[in-house]
Write an enzyme that holds these catalytic residues in place. Structure first.
Site, short mmCIF file in Angstrom:
data_model
loop_
_atom_site.label_atom_id
_atom_site.label_comp_id
_atom_site.label_asym_id
_atom_site.label_seq_id
_atom_site.Cartn_x
_atom_site.Cartn_y
_atom_site.Cartn_z
N ALA A 9 -36.60 35.01 -27.83
CA ALA A 9 -35.77 34.73 -29.00
C ALA A 9 -36.60 34.02 -30.06
CB ALA A 9 -34.57 33.87 -28.61
N SER A 10 -37.68 33.43 -29.59
CA SER A 10 -38.58 32.70 -30.47
C SER A 10 -37.74 31.77 -31.35
CB SER A 10 -39.45 33.65 -31.27
OG SER A 10 -40.50 32.98 -31.88
N HIS A 11 -37.91 31.86 -32.64
CA HIS A 11 -37.12 31.02 -33.54
C HIS A 11 -36.22 31.89 -34.42
CE1 HIS A 11 -39.32 27.76 -31.98
NE2 HIS A 11 -40.45 28.08 -32.56
#
Length: 136
Positions: A9-11
């Site tokens: 999902a990272s950021h």
């Protein structure tokens, strides 16, 4: 690993996932190392077919022990004095790493107690998005 893809999902906003691509020696693939060449293939879904004898395989592995040992290399646990450590993984995916560090600290009688806040993973992020880039 020679090559890899991490679904993350990272950021991104919570309804979006992303991927991180790596090449030999787990070096990131970036704009100047091949990512821009992949872009039109992905946009047009124009990947050439792969011969059956050259296709990859899927293997699920865990590197939790190696990762935790790597993290612990950053501190001198013998020098730690008794303390209470408050940890907030923000309902993200780091909780199990914290659990393993806590387990090792208990096993080795390291005088640190853990207070876990927003520890359980929850993709709805009821306590805020776990993005360290956001000022709030």
């Amino acid at each position: 690993m020679d090559r890899g893809i991490e679904v993350t999902a990272s950021h991104n906003p919570m309804n979006y996932n992303g991927i991180k691509l790596v090449r030999a020696n787990a070096l990131p693939i970036s704009g100047n190392t091949g990512l821009l060449a992949i872009k039109p293939l992905a946009q047009d879904n124009a990947f050439p077919p792969v011969a059956a004898n050259k296709s990859g395989s899927y293997q699920q592995i865990t590197i939790l022990n190696e990762y935790v040992n790597h993290l612990l290399n950053y501190i001198d646990t013998a020098a730690l004095k008794p303390m209470k450590l408050v940890i907030n993984p923000g309902n993200g995916a780091a909780g199990h790493v914290i659990d393993e560090i806590e387990r090792l600290f208990k096993r080795d009688n390291i005088p640190v107690s853990f207070v876990k806040v927003h520890h359980q993973p929850d993709g709805n992020f009821p306590n805020g998005i776990p993005n360290p880039l956001l000022p709030e």
